[in-house]
Design a protein around this motif. Structure first.
Motif, PDB file in Angstrom:
ATOM      1  N   GLY A  76       0.822  -1.211   0.000  1.00  0.00           N
ATOM      2  CA  GLY A  76       0.000   0.000   0.000  1.00  0.00           C
ATOM      3  C   GLY A  76       0.855   1.260   0.000  1.00  0.00           C
ATOM      4  N   ALA A  77       1.992   1.204   0.700  1.00  0.00           N
ATOM      5  CA  ALA A  77       2.900   2.346   0.733  1.00  0.00           C
ATOM      6  C   ALA A  77       3.476   2.626  -0.658  1.00  0.00           C
ATOM      7  N   LYS A  78       3.851   1.558  -1.345  1.00  0.00           N
ATOM      8  CA  LYS A  78       4.384   1.745  -2.703  1.00  0.00           C
ATOM      9  C   LYS A  78       3.322   2.343  -3.628  1.00  0.00           C
ATOM     10  N   LYS A  79       2.107   1.853  -3.526  1.00  0.00           N
ATOM     11  CA  LYS A  79       1.013   2.369  -4.354  1.00  0.00           C
ATOM     12  C   LYS A  79       0.812   3.865  -4.110  1.00  0.00           C
ATOM     13  N   ALA A  80       0.879   4.269  -2.832  1.00  0.00           N
ATOM     14  CA  ALA A  80       0.694   5.682  -2.491  1.00  0.00           C
ATOM     15  C   ALA A  80       1.842   6.536  -3.022  1.00  0.00           C
ATOM     16  N   ILE A  81       3.061   6.046  -2.875  1.00  0.00           N
ATOM     17  CA  ILE A  81       4.232   6.798  -3.354  1.00  0.00           C
ATOM     18  C   ILE A  81       4.184   6.952  -4.868  1.00  0.00           C
ATOM     19  N   LYS A  82       3.840   5.879  -5.551  1.00  0.00           N
ATOM     20  CA  LYS A  82       3.740   5.957  -7.012  1.00  0.00           C
ATOM     21  C   LYS A  82       2.647   6.944  -7.429  1.00  0.00           C
ATOM     22  N   LYS A  83       1.535   6.938  -6.714  1.00  0.00           N
ATOM     23  CA  LYS A  83       0.445   7.865  -7.016  1.00  0.00           C
ATOM     24  C   LYS A  83       0.886   9.306  -6.797  1.00  0.00           C
ATOM     25  N   ALA A  84       1.650   9.540  -5.738  1.00  0.00           N
ATOM     26  CA  ALA A  84       2.142  10.889  -5.468  1.00  0.00           C
ATOM     27  C   ALA A  84       3.046  11.372  -6.595  1.00  0.00           C
ATOM     28  N   PHE A  85       3.912  10.488  -7.087  1.00  0.00           N
ATOM     29  CA  PHE A  85       4.760  10.861  -8.227  1.00  0.00           C
ATOM     30  C   PHE A  85       3.915  11.128  -9.473  1.00  0.00           C
TER      31      PHE A  85
END
Length: 254
Positions: free
Chosen positions: A185-194
């Protein structure tokens, strides 16, 4: 068939973090997100002072070293000069929520099109385990040996909740590194932020609940359990602001 390999956006340098610390996990998922978006060649990371002071050794992207707390200001300058680059800061709670409070708040208020990765381990990790702005009530640190007392040391700062009230913030989410599901979930959020930054949506911050086995005086396994039992109840996970999604919902209602 390749099942698992090192992301291209990480160097071969061995991490210097303490055993069991999840800084390395967060580094990896940031690198994976950059690789998947194919933006490593135009990414600039800002490494401040703290446990991540040597992040420039680990990320295979352009990196700049910022003075303590000033990473959002440096990122602002880089982004304004190079608006098509992906610019992110990687900051701990002492750096972002203490000495860097003004830079963080005002970059968010201005809606600077940058991404902040905020590591919240509720303590000053590098300098000796002192109480941080995010240290929770009752939590023992080297400067609160009897536990943080709100009537004496005040209450913690909830960064995502605070920044989500600012109009300039496009995306704010709190995630965790305590288990595989939450790491994904953290990776998904970071990718979305980028992605939001690439699409010029504005300021984004991902707060990552992380462990500090050394300063907490715990084993790595126990420290992950402490994130679940103590940190997540006090710092609930979730999206605190998603201005783009809200705008899309409004347009869909028309």
């Amino acid at each position: 068939m390749v099942v698992f390999e090192k992301p291209k956006s990480l160097t071969d340098k061995e991490f210097s973090y303490c055993p069991g610390c999840t800084h390395g996990v967060v580094h990896r998922i940031i690198a994976e997100a950059l690789d998947e978006l194919d933006v490593g060649g135009r990414t600039v990371g800002i490494a401040p002072v703290g446990c991540s002071v040597f992040a420039y050794n680990y990320f295979n992207v352009d990196m700049i070293q910022a003075p303590h707390g000033r990473a959002p200001a440096v990122a602002t300058g880089v982004k304004r000069v190079l608006p098509d680059n992906v610019v992110f800061t990687y900051q701990g709670d002492g750096d972002l929520a203490a000495i860097g409070t003004a830079e963080t708040v005002h970059a968010a208020a201005r809606g600077e099109n940058i991404t902040i990765i905020f590591i919240n381990n509720a303590v000053y990790g590098m300098t000796g385990g002192q109480m941080a702005p995010t240290t929770m009530p009752g939590q023992v640190t080297t400067t609160s040996p009897y536990g943080r007392k709100p009537e004496i040391q005040g209450l913690p700062v909830r960064v995502c909740e605070m920044l989500s009230t600012l109009d300039g913030v496009a995306y704010a989410e709190r995630v965790s590194t305590d288990c595989v599901r939450n790491i994904r979930g953290a990776k998904k959020a970071i990718k979305k932020a980028f992605e939001y930054q690439i699409n010029k949506k504005g300021f984004s911050i991902i707060e990552v609940l992380s462990n500090c086995p050394t300063r907490w005086g715990m084993s790595p396994v126990d420290s992950l359990e402490w994130i679940r039992s103590d940190m997540i109840p006090y710092y609930p996970l979730g999206v605190y602001k998603d201005a783009a999604a809200k705008q899309n919902n409004k347009e869909g209602d028309k």
